[in-house]
Design an enzyme around this catalytic site. Structure first.
Site, PDB file in Angstrom:
ATOM      1  N   HIS A 363       0.802  -1.237   0.000  1.00 22.82           N
ATOM      2  CA  HIS A 363       0.000   0.000   0.000  1.00 22.82           C
ATOM      3  C   HIS A 363       0.824   1.271   0.000  1.00 22.82           C
ATOM      4  O   HIS A 363       0.262   2.358   0.112  1.00 22.82           O
ATOM      5  CB  HIS A 363      -0.925   0.049   1.219  1.00 22.82           C
ATOM      6  CG  HIS A 363      -1.986  -0.994   1.238  1.00 22.82           C
ATOM      7  ND1 HIS A 363      -3.232  -0.811   0.687  1.00 22.82           N
ATOM      8  CD2 HIS A 363      -1.985  -2.250   1.741  1.00 22.82           C
ATOM      9  CE1 HIS A 363      -3.967  -1.901   0.875  1.00 22.82           C
ATOM     10  NE2 HIS A 363      -3.227  -2.794   1.501  1.00 22.82           N
ATOM     11  N   LYS A 544      -8.318  13.793   4.154  1.00 23.06           N
ATOM     12  CA  LYS A 544      -7.395  12.650   4.167  1.00 23.06           C
ATOM     13  C   LYS A 544      -6.384  12.907   5.265  1.00 23.06           C
ATOM     14  O   LYS A 544      -6.338  14.007   5.812  1.00 23.06           O
ATOM     15  CB  LYS A 544      -6.679  12.498   2.815  1.00 23.06           C
ATOM     16  CG  LYS A 544      -6.122  13.837   2.283  1.00 23.06           C
ATOM     17  CD  LYS A 544      -5.545  13.720   0.876  1.00 23.06           C
ATOM     18  CE  LYS A 544      -6.538  13.745  -0.228  1.00 23.06           C
ATOM     19  NZ  LYS A 544      -6.784  12.486  -0.910  1.00 23.06           N
ATOM     20  N   ARG A 545      -5.558  11.919   5.600  1.00 22.20           N
ATOM     21  CA  ARG A 545      -4.502  12.164   6.579  1.00 22.20           C
ATOM     22  C   ARG A 545      -3.637  13.329   6.107  1.00 22.20           C
ATOM     23  O   ARG A 545      -3.450  13.537   4.900  1.00 22.20           O
ATOM     24  CB  ARG A 545      -3.651  10.903   6.766  1.00 22.20           C
ATOM     25  CG  ARG A 545      -4.336   9.819   7.585  1.00 22.20           C
ATOM     26  CD  ARG A 545      -4.608  10.265   9.003  1.00 22.20           C
ATOM     27  NE  ARG A 545      -3.399  10.286   9.797  1.00 22.20           N
ATOM     28  CZ  ARG A 545      -3.090   9.377  10.721  1.00 22.20           C
ATOM     29  NH1 ARG A 545      -3.929   8.396  10.998  1.00 22.20           N
ATOM     30  NH2 ARG A 545      -1.957   9.455  11.382  1.00 22.20           N
ATOM     31  N   LYS A 550       0.679  14.479   0.330  1.00 17.31           N
ATOM     32  CA  LYS A 550      -0.706  14.750  -0.084  1.00 17.31           C
ATOM     33  C   LYS A 550      -0.921  16.242  -0.363  1.00 17.31           C
ATOM     34  O   LYS A 550      -1.935  16.640  -0.918  1.00 17.31           O
ATOM     35  CB  LYS A 550      -1.682  14.244   0.973  1.00 17.31           C
ATOM     36  CG  LYS A 550      -1.639  12.733   1.163  1.00 17.31           C
ATOM     37  CD  LYS A 550      -2.624  12.262   2.230  1.00 17.31           C
ATOM     38  CE  LYS A 550      -2.497  10.786   2.587  1.00 17.31           C
ATOM     39  NZ  LYS A 550      -3.141   9.879   1.607  1.00 17.31           N
ATOM     40  N   THR A 652      -8.668   6.287  -2.115  1.00 17.59           N
ATOM     41  CA  THR A 652     -10.007   5.708  -2.222  1.00 17.59           C
ATOM     42  C   THR A 652     -11.049   6.800  -1.997  1.00 17.59           C
ATOM     43  O   THR A 652     -12.167   6.700  -2.507  1.00 17.59           O
ATOM     44  CB  THR A 652     -10.205   4.566  -1.206  1.00 17.59           C
ATOM     45  OG1 THR A 652      -9.679   4.981   0.066  1.00 17.59           O
ATOM     46  CG2 THR A 652      -9.498   3.314  -1.647  1.00 17.59           C
ATOM     47  N   LYS A 656     -14.788   7.867  -3.860  1.00 20.13           N
ATOM     48  CA  LYS A 656     -16.046   8.196  -3.171  1.00 20.13           C
ATOM     49  C   LYS A 656     -16.600   9.520  -3.689  1.00 20.13           C
ATOM     50  O   LYS A 656     -17.809   9.671  -3.907  1.00 20.13           O
ATOM     51  CB  LYS A 656     -15.807   8.269  -1.654  1.00 20.13           C
ATOM     52  CG  LYS A 656     -15.412   6.921  -1.051  1.00 20.13           C
ATOM     53  CD  LYS A 656     -14.840   7.034   0.362  1.00 20.13           C
ATOM     54  CE  LYS A 656     -14.161   5.723   0.754  1.00 20.13           C
ATOM     55  NZ  LYS A 656     -13.316   5.857   1.968  1.00 20.13           N
TER      56      LYS A 656
HETATM   57  C1  26V Z   1       1.858   2.425   7.674  1.00 22.45           C
HETATM   58  C2  26V Z   1       2.503   2.264   8.838  1.00 22.45           C
HETATM   59  C3  26V Z   1       3.955   2.341   8.840  1.00 22.45           C
HETATM   60  C4  26V Z   1       4.624   1.775   9.981  1.00 22.45           C
HETATM   61  C5  26V Z   1       3.857   1.456  11.176  1.00 22.45           C
HETATM   62  C6  26V Z   1       2.445   1.832  11.254  1.00 22.45           C
HETATM   63  C7  26V Z   1       1.779   2.030   9.982  1.00 22.45           C
HETATM   64  C8  26V Z   1       0.409   1.988   9.914  1.00 22.45           C
HETATM   65  C9  26V Z   1      -0.224   2.155   8.743  1.00 22.45           C
HETATM   66  C10 26V Z   1       0.482   2.363   7.616  1.00 22.45           C
HETATM   67  C11 26V Z   1      -0.300   2.501   6.390  1.00 22.45           C
HETATM   68  C12 26V Z   1       0.364   3.200   5.307  1.00 22.45           C
HETATM   69  C13 26V Z   1      -0.125   2.694   4.047  1.00 22.45           C
HETATM   70  C14 26V Z   1      -1.481   3.222   3.639  1.00 22.45           C
HETATM   71  O1  26V Z   1      -2.387   3.503   4.390  1.00 22.45           O
HETATM   72  N1  26V Z   1      -1.592   3.315   2.376  1.00 22.45           N
HETATM   73  C15 26V Z   1      -2.791   3.775   1.738  1.00 22.45           C
HETATM   74  O2  26V Z   1      -3.522   2.637   1.332  1.00 22.45           O
HETATM   75  C16 26V Z   1      -4.711   2.985   0.659  1.00 22.45           C
HETATM   76  C17 26V Z   1      -5.452   1.712   0.367  1.00 22.45           C
HETATM   77  O3  26V Z   1      -4.747   0.934  -0.550  1.00 22.45           O
HETATM   78  C18 26V Z   1      -4.391   3.760  -0.589  1.00 22.45           C
HETATM   79  O4  26V Z   1      -5.590   4.147  -1.205  1.00 22.45           O
HETATM   80  C19 26V Z   1      -3.569   5.000  -0.264  1.00 22.45           C
HETATM   81  O5  26V Z   1      -3.154   5.650  -1.430  1.00 22.45           O
HETATM   82  C20 26V Z   1      -2.357   4.619   0.552  1.00 22.45           C
HETATM   83  O6  26V Z   1      -1.669   5.761   1.010  1.00 22.45           O
END
Ligand code: 26V
Length: 807
Positions: A363, A544-545, A550, A652, A656
């Site tokens: 992701h 979004k975050r 972003k 995503t 929406k």
């Molecule tokens: C990353 C990490 C990194 C280290 C520890 C904790 C932690 C927790 C969550 C994440 C998630 C980062 C990845 C993420 O959320 N990606 C998003 O995924 C979406 C669904 O596929 C996508 O639409 C977004 O573009 C993407 O940023």
């Protein structure tokens, strides 16, 4: 016929005694809540309604489980550290086709259905896109009759609550379990011991792990019902319990605090969701959480398999396990460990069995978010897995003699979870066409060369039940009136709107539906944020975050430029705009927090300027979450998807907005590329550099300075911010932030500024042409069918999981 303990069931027909929804609500109010209708609070009514609705799910849930056992159907297991569910009650009610009935029932009790719906706290067990995707997938798998379990952690505290103090983000703990949670069933009988730490011993030539810490993972099940209640799956969340509740010896010796230590230790494991989705931290507790989830899930999967099968070599015929990012990537070594150490399978057999079961979804390409554990930490927490990881790495190197020396799972005293997941999965997927290409080209080029068929694309999607039917009643009613029902389960049917869109009457109705949503949002903003906005203004939304890539900074800087232009010429024919922001920053992400503060400071100044007045407002409601998204998206005119090209894996939210009839202003990034392709460039405000151009641009060390010097507007804007125009009480507040744009502009805010500004001017002139704008908005809805998560799940079922529908 597979053996199953529970095929004969005296409760095969629970519907034998049908009761009305109303009667059921009252029954639960009295006998479950112990409340007299006269003294019942909103909370009591919500619980009673939830239990009455839940009753309706139980039957399809049992039926689905029974059918899966009876047919020996293959099951999908979705392992995710995050499930960003939001509220459950309305979603379940809509899927069961009971929304009108429920609303009517509550009205007959003198209760406001909306107030009851909104009394439910969000289940915020996720940070953002990755967790929300998992929730959409759960709903689509249930809708499609794909037998599936979601496995996650039952965090006591979900994502923190955000408020603003003096414009700054302040975090407070979230407490969704403070009140009873009506949607889960406690399953104390489904519990597994999870080992940690300790040391390895050789016994009779075998490696034996002697752990020094153990906790128990105990299951909590939430049914997930699909569209029209035809199928229901289980979301199984694990809570951590101590293996020994209480040390009675210590207690008797008077050491009361120490006596409770094992319990405290265990509970920290499922206490809180990690709120940082930007930088990987290498914290031991996080690794323990990941193993806790993964080991509990795999033990549960093997137990279920062995209830009807004996030959573990057949596991891949019955089990597909999806790893949602690398967070559960310990699944590879853990499955091998269980097969080898607990079930006596040779390593060389266990590895291909495990790999045939596992899939890995990537992701993010951001290097700082890729998980890499220090071998010291990894070996300390999971000594047996350290050995197995080295075995896997050695096996892979031996199998692929051409593997470059710098490639591998263990390198520079780190375990690289991306490489581990790649090597242990039979399929690796990206989440948009562009992202999957970049995985091949930039993230794993060498592994891709060794395994050219492994990487596949699965473009994300969102569930149209929650993200259109449920959250946008005016538009979904219009759609059904125009093309009939059925689009909810076959979003491509929205194509049927193309013809009506050519008529004035339909466009008028479409516009009216949007306006209802905008008026509703305006009222909500007035009561919650104390700000009056004009519902006829263009609602421009970025939610979004908060992250540098972003580029909320790009948005707010352009907003300042726009404000300045209005002030220069207040009587020109400006299109009134409301700029809406929403989103949280990771608590430790200083730059993101400065951006939040800047947006709030800018809002304060602009909103109080009598010259710009209603022509420009900036609104940033605190504590953005799924429920807030459900209000904002249906009311949006313009969707901001402005990430630096190559950085947003998919997005995503972008989908929406499209479904809800908001055209995109955006870059060629993530799934924007596919949105543009579907909707046509005349219905999309494209701007900015491509991924290749962005990469090339960064090669010029002077890129930012050159861009700023070439843009009078950007120069002026940066000057205003640096001078303290938006921070009169502390003039140098944004010196550092402005300095970053000049000298460390990795995300190319400066280089894309003019193109973005020009695109916003195009938006204004398009919006001024009302008829054409409405047509454009409606075409976004009509052409959004591809972005249903049903399409995504069908594709995973075929290309990754090799599983069919059980419906
Ligand atoms: C990353 C990490 C990194 C280290 C520890 C904790 C932690 C927790 C969550 C994440 C998630 C980062 C990845 C993420 O959320 N990606 C998003 O995924 C979406 C669904 O596929 C996508 O639409 C977004 O573009 C993407 O940023």
């Amino acid at each position: 016929m597979p053996r199953h303990p529970n095929l004969w069931n005296p409760m095969n027909d629970l519907s034998a005694a049908p009761t009305s929804l109303k009667a059921n609500i009252l029954r639960h109010l009295a006998y479950t809540l112990g409340k007299d209708a006269e003294h019942a609070s909103t909370y009591d009514w919500r619980m009673a309604l939830s239990f009455a609705i839940r009753d309706q799910i139980v039957e399809p849930w049992f039926a689905s489980t029974r059918k899966t056992w009876a047919t020996g159907h293959k099951r999908v297991y979705y392992l995710s550290m995050e499930f960003l569910i939001g509220r459950i009650l309305e979603d379940a009610t809509v899927n069961l086709g009971l929304r009108d009935q429920a609303e009517e029932a509550m009205a007959s009790f003198g209760q406001d259905f909306r107030a009851i719906i909104e009394d439910e706290p969000d289940a915020a067990l996720g940070n953002g896109g990755l967790g929300r995707l998992a929730a959409c997938f759960m709903e689509s798998m249930a809708t499609l009759g794909c037998p599936a379990y979601g496995y996650g952690i039952r965090y006591e505290h979900g994502l923190f609550r955000q408020r603003f103090e003096g414009g700054r983000q302040v975090e407070a703990p979230e407490d969704w379990l403070k009140q009873d949670h009506p949607w889960e069933f406690t399953r104390p009988e489904a519990a597994y011991v999870i080992p940690f730490k300790g040391h390895m011993e050789q016994q009779a030539g075998r490696e034996v792990w002697v752990p020094s810490e153990t906790v128990v993972a105990s299951a909590y099940d939430t049914p997930v019902v699909g569209w029209q209640g035809k199928w229901a799956n289980t979301l199984r969340l694990w809570g951590a319990l101590p293996t020994t509740m209480f040390d009675l010896d210590r207690f008797n010796r008077g050491d009361y605090a120490a006596a409770a230590e094992p319990e405290a230790l265990a509970r920290t494991l499922s206490r809180v969701l990690y709120p940082d989705d930007t930088t990987y931290q290498g914290k031991e507790l996080r690794l323990k959480q990941e193993f806790f989830l993964t080991s509990a899930a795999l033990q549960d999967i093997l137990r279920r398999f062995l209830a009807s099968e004996t030959d573990l070599r057949k596991l891949p015929d019955h089990v597909a396990i999806q790893m949602n990012d690398t967070h559960p990537a310990i699944a590879g070594p853990e499955l091998i460990r269980l097969l080898v150490d607990e079930h006596g399978m040779p390593f060389d057999q266990a590895l291909p069995v495990a790999r045939a079961c596992l899939g890995y979804t990537n992701h993010t390409l951001l290097p700082e978010a890729l998980e890499r554990w220090a071998t010291f930490t990894f070996g300390n927490v999971l000594p047996r897995h350290m050995q197995i990881v080295e075995q896997i790495d050695h096996w892979h190197k031996t199998e692929h003699r051409g593997r470059p020396h710098y490639i591998g799972i263990v390198k520079h005293h780190e375990v690289r979870m991306g490489e581990l997941a790649f090597i242990m999965a039979h399929k690796v997927n990206g989440v948009s066409a562009l992202h999957s290409d970049l995985i091949k080209k930039n993230l794993f080029p060498e592994l891709h060369a060794l395994h050219p068929d492994r990487i596949v694309n699965q473009t994300n999607g969102v569930t149209p039940r929650r993200w259109l039917k449920m959250c946008n009643k005016p538009l979904s009613t219009l759609i059904t009136d125009t093309i009939g029902a059925g689009w909810e389960a076959d979003l491509d049917l929205l194509k049927g709107l193309e013809k009506p869109i050519k008529t004035k009457a339909f466009c008028k109705d479409f516009d009216a539906a949007k306006r209802v949503n905008k008026v509703e949002l305006s009222n909500w903003l007035a009561s919650h944020e104390g700000i009056t906005v004009n519902p006829d203004a263009l609602f421009d939304v970025q939610i979004k975050r908060i992250h540098e890539y972003k580029r909320q900074l790009l948005n707010i800087l352009q907003t300042i430029g726009h404000w300045e232009a209005i002030k220069q010429n207040p009587n020109a024919n400006w299109v009134p705009r409301v700029k809406i922001f929403g989103g949280k920053a990771a608590p430790g992400y200083a730059v993101a927090k400065e951006i939040i503060r800047l947006i709030n400071d800018v809002a304060e100044v602009i909103n109080n300027d009598p010259v710009s007045g209603d022509l420009l407002k900036v609104v940033y409601p605190a504590n953005y979450n799924v429920s807030m998204a459900e209000r904002l998206i249906p009311a949006a005119d313009l969707s901001e998807q402005i990430s630096t090209a190559g950085k947003e894996a998919s997005g995503t939210g972008n989908m929406k907005f499209m479904i809800n009839g908001a055209p995109t202003i955006g870059t060629l990034d993530g799934a924007n590329v596919e949105i543009l392709h579907e909707v046509g460039e005349e219905n999309f405000f494209l701007f900015g550099m491509t991924t290749e151009q962005a990469m090339a641009r960064r090669q010029d060390p002077e890129h930012a300075r050159k861009a700023i010097e070439a843009s009078q507007t950007l120069q002026d804007v940066l000057q205003m911010v640096a001078e303290g125009r938006f921070s009169p009480d502390q003039k140098d507040r944004y010196h550092d932030l402005v300095h970053r744009v000049w000298h460390h502009d990795y995300f190319l805010v400066a280089s894309d500024f003019d193109a973005y500004d020009a695109a916003q001017v195009r938006v204004d002139s398009a919006y001024a042409d009302r008829d054409n704008w409405v047509k454009m908005a409606a075409l976004n809805t009509a052409r959004s069918g591809f972005f249903s998560s049903d399409r995504t799940i069908r594709s995973y079922m075929k290309d990754v999981w090799n599983v069919s529908s059980a419906l």
